[in-house]
Every structure is written in structure tokens, then in C-alpha cells.
Scaffold this motif. Structure first.
Motif, PDB file in Angstrom:
ATOM      1  N   VAL A  82      14.676 -13.112 -32.770  1.00 26.54           N
ATOM      2  CA  VAL A  82      15.577 -14.270 -32.719  1.00 26.54           C
ATOM      3  C   VAL A  82      16.785 -13.947 -31.836  1.00 26.54           C
ATOM      4  N   VAL A  83      17.323 -12.754 -31.989  1.00 24.40           N
ATOM      5  CA  VAL A  83      18.452 -12.337 -31.152  1.00 24.40           C
ATOM      6  C   VAL A  83      18.042 -12.300 -29.684  1.00 24.40           C
ATOM      7  N   VAL A  84      16.816 -11.830 -29.406  1.00 26.38           N
ATOM      8  CA  VAL A  84      16.318 -11.799 -28.026  1.00 26.38           C
ATOM      9  C   VAL A  84      16.246 -13.220 -27.453  1.00 26.38           C
ATOM     10  N   VAL A  85      15.787 -14.173 -28.258  1.00 20.56           N
ATOM     11  CA  VAL A  85      15.720 -15.568 -27.801  1.00 20.56           C
ATOM     12  C   VAL A  85      17.121 -16.102 -27.497  1.00 20.56           C
ATOM     13  N   VAL A  86      18.084 -15.809 -28.371  1.00 17.42           N
ATOM     14  CA  VAL A  86      19.467 -16.237 -28.119  1.00 17.42           C
ATOM     15  C   VAL A  86      19.976 -15.623 -26.818  1.00 17.42           C
ATOM     16  N   GLY A  87      19.678 -14.350 -26.609  1.00 18.36           N
ATOM     17  CA  GLY A  87      20.064 -13.703 -25.360  1.00 18.36           C
ATOM     18  C   GLY A  87      19.420 -14.363 -24.158  1.00 18.36           C
ATOM     19  N   GLY A 103      24.000 -11.854 -22.662  1.00 16.25           N
ATOM     20  CA  GLY A 103      22.619 -12.233 -22.941  1.00 16.25           C
ATOM     21  C   GLY A 103      21.645 -11.103 -22.668  1.00 16.25           C
ATOM     22  N   ARG A 104      21.862 -10.375 -21.584  1.00 17.65           N
ATOM     23  CA  ARG A 104      20.979  -9.254 -21.274  1.00 17.65           C
ATOM     24  C   ARG A 104      21.114  -8.141 -22.319  1.00 17.65           C
ATOM     25  N   ALA A 105      22.325  -7.956 -22.852  1.00 16.67           N
ATOM     26  CA  ALA A 105      22.509  -6.966 -23.917  1.00 16.67           C
ATOM     27  C   ALA A 105      21.728  -7.375 -25.160  1.00 16.67           C
ATOM     28  N   LEU A 106      21.794  -8.657 -25.525  1.00 10.42           N
ATOM     29  CA  LEU A 106      21.047  -9.131 -26.692  1.00 10.42           C
ATOM     30  C   LEU A 106      19.543  -8.997 -26.471  1.00 10.42           C
ATOM     31  N   GLN A 107      19.082  -9.216 -25.239  1.00 10.69           N
ATOM     32  CA  GLN A 107      17.662  -9.058 -24.963  1.00 10.69           C
ATOM     33  C   GLN A 107      17.200  -7.611 -25.138  1.00 10.69           C
ATOM     34  N   GLY A 108      18.134  -6.663 -24.999  1.00 13.33           N
ATOM     35  CA  GLY A 108      17.787  -5.256 -25.163  1.00 13.33           C
ATOM     36  C   GLY A 108      17.315  -4.911 -26.558  1.00 13.33           C
ATOM     37  N   LEU A 109      17.659  -5.737 -27.560  1.00 13.85           N
ATOM     38  CA  LEU A 109      17.196  -5.463 -28.916  1.00 13.85           C
ATOM     39  C   LEU A 109      15.674  -5.492 -29.007  1.00 13.85           C
ATOM     40  N   GLY A 110      15.044  -6.278 -28.133  1.00 12.25           N
ATOM     41  CA  GLY A 110      13.585  -6.311 -28.120  1.00 12.25           C
ATOM     42  C   GLY A 110      12.999  -4.951 -27.769  1.00 12.25           C
ATOM     43  N   LEU A 111      13.621  -4.261 -26.792  1.00 14.35           N
ATOM     44  CA  LEU A 111      13.157  -2.923 -26.440  1.00 14.35           C
ATOM     45  C   LEU A 111      13.338  -1.969 -27.612  1.00 14.35           C
TER      46      LEU A 111
END
Length: 453
Positions: A82-87, A103-111
């Protein structure tokens, strides 16, 4: 039969989610120049659209791993997605540059969630499907590069920067739906306790180490660079003290200190340096401007397409190497993969004038990187209890990130040292000399793995 279908469904879903987050993580690299020109920011600032994602993934990995080691594994993965989607939404919307970085930082949670996906595979899937799925999850980042680079570059070229990031948003939403539908329900049980002080100290220390490696500008003032490095080491030392004293540590250092785990992490660090050194050299060489007198001046989309065979052979290695383990053991499979990386370095060194040879080198490197990635979970999990899977693998992911960062920085340092004063690019011999650093590094990593107590 129903249980087999269920296991296949879960395994496929885990790999699909990992592949999506790998593609999202790689979004930054092919779009750095576009970010700089579209949003009118310096190239060094645009570089952070990649760097901040890798940093966030490395820092989030142990936190997510610990949170998911209890009875809330499914919830942890879904919340991370969900955080990745928000990012993704922040990157796709026409907002100021600061929101893009956030946003790119939030997408890093997916990694950071990949180690947790491996934990799901280890505990929910029967053998040999569990081992094969973990290997596929480990090579997902290799495959994701070849999928993401050319496709994202093409979207950027045809429809613009925000459309390319919107593609990442769509992918993350799809991954969230897949995870929601396929991940098994959490079994009743106590929730994992999060060591908050340990998480903060590990995050600060890791961030500092990655900064001094990935940001050469820090060393413009040697005193500043040394201060950041020294402070990071002190913070990590304090983290070690905390972890040895708290009842529920973020990472069990006694477990990480076991010879098998320590050897695997050491080999991951050294091999990661060699692999990413060579990967950086190959990608830069392919795009060297024609005025340099060498190289192939491939434009962005074509250079991205050149990575397709890299990813294709990485995928093949992810399927083949786990089967080779039965015949030649984990150590033999690691040595074979290390030899493939070394062979790629030799091919680059002897074939700098031929595009075909350089592409073959890229392909062989893909097999080597995929093979190392596929066998590493088996090496690092040797003797590790199942509940500690995500925690141990998350530390291995940090080690891998540090190794890759050092490899990238080393490539830049070696090429800069080979560049004559006043020249923009090094001579072709600079690439040859830099590439020949990789075989000794891979030989050392194979030796580390081969050692037995």
C-alpha cells in the motif's frame, strides 16, 4: 492435487510481486536524465530518484523482516505494498521535485519486502518448490532490470516522464491485488516485537555507510567524508551492543555470527562489488559517445534493450542453478556462477571493439549474477531456524546493497583515475583495466564460500 495447485498459486504470486517491485526499483536509472531536463534540476539531484529508493529498501528490509516474523506476515506485506502504491501516486502526479523524491523513497519499501516474501515461500511451500521459489525471488531483481529499463525508457520517450512513472503506479497496484488474493492468511499467534531503538540505529548507520559510498561529493571535503564514515561506524557499533542486550532484537547477531551465515554474507559483499563493478562498466561502455573513438553510442532505449539478454540469462540461471545444486552442492554452484562473472570480465577486456562480444559479455554476466543470486539464500540460510528467515535474509539484502554500491562507486573511481586531465572520457584501456578487477573479487568470494570450519 488441490494443495499442489495452491502451492503453485502462492509461488507464482510471490515471484510476480517480487518482479514488480524490482521493476519499480529500477525505474530511477533510465529516467535520471529525463528528470533533470523535465523538472529542471541538476543531474546530481536527479540521481537521488534512484539512490533514495535503494537506501529506503536497504533500511526497510530488516524492519519488515522482523515485523513479518510473527503472526502478521500477510498484513506486513500488504501494508508495505500500500505504501508503494502511495509512493507511485506521488511520482506520477505533476507535483514538485520534492514529492517525486518522497514517492521514490516510499517505493523503496517494496524492495525491502523481498526477504519477507522469501520467508513466506520457506514456511508455506513444500520442497522442492520452496527452494525453487526462493531462488526465483532472489533473481527477480536481475530480471526486473532487463524488463524495466527498455520499457520505461520507451514510455518516457513516447509519452513523457510522468507517464513512465504512472506505469510504475499501475504495476504496484497490480502487485497489491496479487498479494491480497494469493498470500495465505496469517495464523493466530503473538505479534512480533519491533526493536525500535535497534531499527533507528541500524537505519542511521546503514544510511551513513551507503552515503559515503554512493555520494562522492561527500569526499570533496575529506574531513566531512571521514566524519560521516566514522559516525556511521560508531552508530553501527552502538546498534550491535543494543542487539545483544534486548530480548527481541531486530537481528540475532549470535545467529549472524555463525560461520555459515558469516561466510555467506562475506561472499555476498565481495561478489556484489565485482558483479556491479562489471555491470556498471558494461552499461557505460555501451553508451560511450562516438567522439571517444570507441564504444557504441547506443541511445537510451537501445542501451536498455541491450540488458534484455542480461535478464534473460539471469532468469535461466534462476531455474537451472537450483537443479545444479543437487549435483555439485551449493558451493559448486556458487563457484560456477562466479566463474561466469569472471568470464564476462575477460570477454569485455578482449572484445572492446565488437558490439557482439560486449553483448555476449553482458549475457554471460546475467547468468553469473542470476546464479549467485539464486544460490545465495541457500548458503545464508544454512542452519537458520525458519522463524528467523526474513530477519537473516534482510541483513543479507543490506550486505548486497552495500556491495553493489561499492561496485558502482569503484567503477566510477577507476574510470575517473584512467581519464586524462582535460578529457571527458577515459581511453578504452581504462575499461579493460577496470574490468580485470572483477575476476580476483569473484575468486575471493568463491574461496570464502568454499571454506569450511
Amino acid at each position: 492435487m488441490d494443495s499442489d495447485r495452491q502451492a503453485q498459486r502462492i509461488g507464482t504470486a510471490l515471484v510476480a510481486v517480487a518482479l514488480v517491485v524490482a521493476v519499480i526499483g529500477s525505474l530511477g536509472a533510465p529516467l535520471i536524465t529525463s528528470v533533470a531536463t523535465t523538472l529542471h534540476v541538476p543531474l546530481a539531484a536527479a540521481q537521488w530518484t534512484l539512490t533514495v529508493t535503494l537506501f529506503a529498501g536497504a533500511i526497510a528490509a530488516p524492519v519488515l523482516g522482523r515485523l513479518g516474523s510473527g503472526a502478521r506476515r500477510r498484513v506486513t506485506v500488504l501494508n508495505a505494498m500500500v505504501v508503494v502504491v502511495v509512493g507511485g501516486a506521488l511520482t506520477a502526479l505533476p507535483l514538485p521535485f520534492a514529492f517525486l523524491i518522497a514517492g521514490r523513497a516510499l517505493q523503496g519499501l517494496g524492495l525491502g519486502a523481498v526477504a519477507l516474501l522469501m520467508s513466506v515461500a520457506r514456511t508455506e511451500l513444500p520442497e522442492p518448490r520452496a527452494t525453487g521459489t526462493i531462488a526465483a525471488l532472489s533473481v527477480a531483481s536481475t530480471v526486473g532490470i532487463g524488463v524495466g529499463y527498455p520499457l520505461v525508457g520507451l514510455i518516457d520517450q513516447l509519452a513523457g516522464l510522468r507517464a513512465a512513472y504512472a506505469f510504475g503506479l499501475i504495476l504496484s497496484a497490480v502487485a497489491l491485488v496479487i498479494a491480497w488474493r494469493a498470500l495465505p492468511r496469517d495464523a493466530p499467534g503473538p505479534n512480533a516485537r519491533l526493536d525500535v531503538p535497534g531499527a533507528i540505529l541500524l537505519g542511521i548507520g546503514t544510511l551513513g555507510i551507503l552515503l559515503v559510498i554512493a555520494e562522492p561529493a561527500l569526499w570533496a571535503s575529506p574531513l566531512l567524508g571521514a566524519a560521516v564514515l566514522g559516525l556511521s561506524v560508531l552508530v553501527l557499533a552502538a546498534w550491535s551492543v543494543v542487539e545483544l542486550r534486548v530480548p527481541a532484537p531486530l537481528a540475532d547477531l549470535r545467529l549472524l555470527g555463525r560461520p555459515a551465515v558469516l561466510r555467506a554474507n562475506s561472499a555476498m559483499l565481495v561478489s556484489g562489488i565485482g558483479m556491479y563493478l562489471l555491470f556498471s562498466l558494461l552499461t557505460r561502455y555501451l553508451q560511450t559517445p562516438s567522439g571517444a573513438g570507441y564504444g557504441f553510442a547506443l541511445p537510451g532505449v537501445a542501451a536498455g534493450a541491450a540488458l534484455i539478454p542480461f535478464s534473460a540469462l539471469g532468469f535461466v540461471a534462476g531455474r537451472v542453478v537450483p537443479r545444479l545444486v543437487r549435483a555439485m552442492t551449493e558451493r559448486g554452484a556458487f563457484a560456477l556462477s562466479a566463474c561466469a562473472v569472471a568470464a564476462a570480465a575477460v570477454l569485455l577486456a578482449v572484445g572492446t571493439g565488437s558490439l557482439a562480444v560486449v553483448l555476449v559479455a553482458m549475457t554471460v554476466l546475467g547468468f553469473g549474477v542470476g546464479g549467485v543470486s539464486a544460490v545465495m539464500p541457500r548458503l545464508v540460510l544454512e542452519g537458520v531456524p525458519a522463524p528467523e528467515t526474513a530477519s537473516v535474509l534482510s541483513i543479507n539484502q543490506i550486505v548486497r546493497s552495500v556491495g553493489f554500491s561499492i561496485g558502482s562507486a569503484l567503477a566510477g573511481l577507476l574510470l575517473a583515475a584512467a581519464t586524462p586531465a582535460g578529457a571527458l572520457v577515459p581511453p578504452a584501456g581504462g575499461y579493460v583495466a577496470a574490468a580485470l578487477w572483477a575476476p580476483p573479487l569473484l575468486a575471493v568470494s568463491a574461496l570464502i564460500v568454499a571454506l569450511r570450519r
